[in-house]
Structure formats: C-alpha cells, structure tokens
Design a protein around this motif. Structure first.
Motif, PDB file in Angstrom:
ATOM      1  N   SER A  69       0.968  -1.257  -0.036  1.00 56.61           N
ATOM      2  CA  SER A  69      -0.003   0.137   0.183  1.00 56.61           C
ATOM      3  C   SER A  69       0.872   1.420   0.092  1.00 56.61           C
ATOM      4  O   SER A  69       1.971   1.253   0.668  1.00 56.61           O
ATOM      5  CB  SER A  69      -0.911   0.024   1.262  1.00 56.61           C
ATOM      6  OG  SER A  69      -1.647   1.183   1.200  1.00 56.61           O
ATOM      7  N   LEU A  70       0.147   2.338  -0.588  1.00 59.74           N
ATOM      8  CA  LEU A  70       0.882   3.620  -0.747  1.00 59.74           C
ATOM      9  C   LEU A  70       0.524   4.447   0.605  1.00 59.74           C
ATOM     10  O   LEU A  70       1.174   5.496   0.770  1.00 59.74           O
ATOM     11  CB  LEU A  70       0.576   4.315  -1.591  1.00 59.74           C
ATOM     12  CG  LEU A  70       1.226   3.932  -3.187  1.00 59.74           C
ATOM     13  CD1 LEU A  70       0.982   4.594  -4.437  1.00 59.74           C
ATOM     14  CD2 LEU A  70       2.636   3.068  -3.169  1.00 59.74           C
ATOM     15  N   VAL A  90       1.739  -4.242  -7.345  1.00 55.57           N
ATOM     16  CA  VAL A  90       1.636  -5.059  -6.261  1.00 55.57           C
ATOM     17  C   VAL A  90       1.814  -6.303  -6.312  1.00 55.57           C
ATOM     18  O   VAL A  90       1.043  -6.993  -7.309  1.00 55.57           O
ATOM     19  CB  VAL A  90       0.358  -4.880  -5.228  1.00 55.57           C
ATOM     20  CG1 VAL A  90       0.200  -5.691  -3.919  1.00 55.57           C
ATOM     21  CG2 VAL A  90       0.262  -3.393  -4.940  1.00 55.57           C
ATOM     22  N   ILE A  91       2.640  -7.152  -5.822  1.00 58.56           N
ATOM     23  CA  ILE A  91       3.014  -8.633  -5.761  1.00 58.56           C
ATOM     24  C   ILE A  91       3.155  -9.245  -4.645  1.00 58.56           C
ATOM     25  O   ILE A  91       3.193  -8.680  -3.760  1.00 58.56           O
ATOM     26  CB  ILE A  91       4.319  -8.842  -6.804  1.00 58.56           C
ATOM     27  CG1 ILE A  91       5.465  -8.471  -5.925  1.00 58.56           C
ATOM     28  CG2 ILE A  91       4.405  -8.086  -8.214  1.00 58.56           C
ATOM     29  CD1 ILE A  91       6.826  -8.872  -6.555  1.00 58.56           C
ATOM     30  N   ALA A  99       3.981  -6.832  -1.690  1.00 53.13           N
ATOM     31  CA  ALA A  99       5.033  -5.884  -1.736  1.00 53.13           C
ATOM     32  C   ALA A  99       4.874  -4.865  -3.026  1.00 53.13           C
ATOM     33  O   ALA A  99       4.225  -5.370  -3.955  1.00 53.13           O
ATOM     34  CB  ALA A  99       6.280  -6.770  -1.980  1.00 53.13           C
ATOM     35  N   LEU A 100       5.538  -3.898  -3.034  1.00 57.13           N
ATOM     36  CA  LEU A 100       5.480  -2.998  -4.088  1.00 57.13           C
ATOM     37  C   LEU A 100       6.532  -3.249  -4.991  1.00 57.13           C
ATOM     38  O   LEU A 100       7.777  -3.174  -4.836  1.00 57.13           O
ATOM     39  CB  LEU A 100       5.403  -1.488  -3.689  1.00 57.13           C
ATOM     40  CG  LEU A 100       4.614  -1.039  -2.682  1.00 57.13           C
ATOM     41  CD1 LEU A 100       4.940   0.559  -2.171  1.00 57.13           C
ATOM     42  CD2 LEU A 100       3.319  -0.630  -3.782  1.00 57.13           C
ATOM     43  N   GLY A 221      13.356  -4.401  -8.590  1.00 56.28           N
ATOM     44  CA  GLY A 221      12.990  -5.156  -7.379  1.00 56.28           C
ATOM     45  C   GLY A 221      11.812  -4.728  -6.813  1.00 56.28           C
ATOM     46  O   GLY A 221      10.915  -4.144  -7.263  1.00 56.28           O
ATOM     47  N   ASP A 222      11.540  -5.175  -5.294  1.00 57.04           N
ATOM     48  CA  ASP A 222      10.201  -4.738  -4.937  1.00 57.04           C
ATOM     49  C   ASP A 222      10.650  -4.258  -3.349  1.00 57.04           C
ATOM     50  O   ASP A 222      11.534  -4.388  -2.737  1.00 57.04           O
ATOM     51  CB  ASP A 222       9.355  -5.797  -4.846  1.00 57.04           C
ATOM     52  CG  ASP A 222       9.707  -7.077  -4.088  1.00 57.04           C
ATOM     53  OD1 ASP A 222      10.199  -7.101  -2.866  1.00 57.04           O
ATOM     54  OD2 ASP A 222      10.073  -8.091  -4.854  1.00 57.04           O
ATOM     55  N   ILE A 223       9.622  -3.641  -2.764  1.00 61.18           N
ATOM     56  CA  ILE A 223       9.566  -3.405  -1.197  1.00 61.18           C
ATOM     57  C   ILE A 223       8.488  -3.800  -0.443  1.00 61.18           C
ATOM     58  O   ILE A 223       7.499  -3.634  -0.833  1.00 61.18           O
ATOM     59  CB  ILE A 223       9.786  -1.659  -1.023  1.00 61.18           C
ATOM     60  CG1 ILE A 223      11.145  -1.107  -1.849  1.00 61.18           C
ATOM     61  CG2 ILE A 223       9.862  -1.236   0.238  1.00 61.18           C
ATOM     62  CD1 ILE A 223      11.230   0.429  -1.855  1.00 61.18           C
TER      63      ILE A 223
END
Length: 257
Positions: A69-70, A90-91, A99-100, A221-223
């Motif tokens: 979520s943002l 979103v994954i 994750a974003l 990548g993702d966060i």
C-alpha cells in the motif's frame, strides 16, 4: 468483560490496527485485530497461546509503508504518491507478503512530503528484494547517490548532505534483504541483514525530499516494508532489537543476524 462484549473492537476488520497499552510498562503498541484475537476462544475467555509480534514495531515512526500500500500506516498521513503517471504494482514477495514492485523502467518513483524537518537524527528500516544494476530506494537530498552502483558498491546519501563513495563495499543484486540506516550528527551506519557495514562520520541532514525507488536509478525489485523514525536508534538500543524481532517474525524467510 470479555472481548466479544466490546462491539467497537469486534466490528473491526481483521487487518485494522488497534493501539494497545501494555500492563507491565504502560508502553503503547500497534496490533491488528487478528493478532489481538489470536489464541483466544470464541468467547474471548482464554489467554493468547502466542504473544502477537508481527506488527509490534516500536511506536513513534513517522512513515510506515507495508502490505503493498502507498498509504502511511503510522497515523501521520505521510502517504506516498507517484512522481509521474506510473506507480509500482503489487505482487506477493518476501515470506508470501504483498510488496510494491518496480519493473526497471525508471518511471515508477514515489514521493512523500518531507517529514523530518527539525529532527537531529533518523533511522530507516527497509525489507526489499534487490535487482541487478543501479538502485536507490530512499533519497532525501538532491544528490547523485546510490544504494547500489552497477559494479556492486553503495554510494549512500540517505539522511546526509553528501554521499559516501564505495559504502557499503558490496550491495546485493538479488534476493530479499533488510537494510537499516542509522544517522545522527557525527555518526552514520548502514546495516545489511542486521550486520554492520562499518560506521562513518558526517553531519545528519533531514533533507528537502523523500523519494522512493528513484527514476534515475532504475530499480527492478520490490519493497515489502519501509519504516522511518524521526530519531537516531543505535544497533544496541532496545527499539532496534524490538524492531528486528518484529521483522523476523513477520518475514521469517529473511536471513537476519
């Protein structure tokens, strides 16, 4: 009274957050309704079988992004917004959590209105999946800084007025990791998977911006988690140890010392 007798609580969704005061030290902790009810009988009469820890990050953060979520979960309304027309997707990523996701196009940078003015230090925690090439996941000033340069080292400038070249010496280009940044005047330390990458000197700078996944360092990548506290938290402080414990609990597949 039993928990079932409090309709203001029972009417909440499982992922809604409650602020709970602990009896032993009168500290306040954030906890989801699901974790509060974990281990209780249907009538709310028994003691929890396992203390809820997954969301028990130390309170006082100014920014808390998690769950793909943002929206800022800290209560400070420091929500993230796209710089341009594109936003991360979103994954499902680290430990099966949302994750974003950045796609490497250099078009999905996020921004948060600066929120550290007047502070004397700051501490950041970030659970992320690394990508090859350049990336910078948190920029706070107008620097040409990198969390990872294409050849491997970092050129960190987060919470600083100038970047530190070749620090850390090697940053990951794959896999899921935890980065923490601990900054105050005269002291700066980056920890990778809770292992110190060495300490540096320098003047703490709160900065004039807060950018996530900057476009000029095209992240692929993702966060999963981004926490920012408006104060210095040293690696031996209780808040740091509690934060690491909570992250380990929520993201058990991370390899953290």
């Amino acid at each position: 009274m039993q928990i079932k007798d409090y309709p203001l609580i029972t009417a909440l969704s499982d992922d809604d957050l409650l602020l709970v005061q602990t009896a032993n030290d009168s500290a306040y902790k954030c906890i989801t309704k699901a974790n509060l009810f974990s281990g209780y009988s249907s009538t709310g009469g028994s003691t929890p079988t396992t203390p809820p820890t997954a969301t028990d990050y130390p309170t006082g953060m100014k920014l808390w992004l998690e769950g793909g979520s943002l929206l800022d979960k800290s209560g400070n309304a420091n929500h993230a917004t796209p710089v341009g027309s594109s936003s991360p997707t979103v994954i499902t990523s680290t430990s099966g959590k949302p994750a974003l996701k950045w796609n490497g196009s250099g078009t999905q940078e996020l921004q948060v209105t600066p929120f550290l003015q007047g502070t004397n230090g700051a501490t950041l925690y970030c659970v992320f999946t690394a990508s090859d090439g350049n990336y910078n996941l948190a920029r706070t000033s107008g620097l040409d800084d990198y969390w990872r340069f294409v050849s491997g080292p970092g050129y960190f400038g987060t919470f600083r007025g100038g970047r530190i070249d070749n620090y850390p010496a090697v940053m990951p280009n794959s896999g899921s990791h935890l980065i923490s940044v601990h900054a105050e005047t005269g002291y700066y330390e980056v920890m990778l998977d809770n292992v110190s990458q060495g300490t540096q000197v320098g003047t703490f700078t709160p900065g004039d911006r807060f950018r996530i996944g900057t476009n000029d360092k095209a992240f692929g990548g993702d966060i999963s988690l981004l926490l920012v506290y408006p104060n210095f938290i040293g690696k031996t402080f209780k808040d740091h140890l509690d934060c690491i414990s909570a992250i380990k609990s929520k993201y058990p597949t991370l390899t953290i010392s």
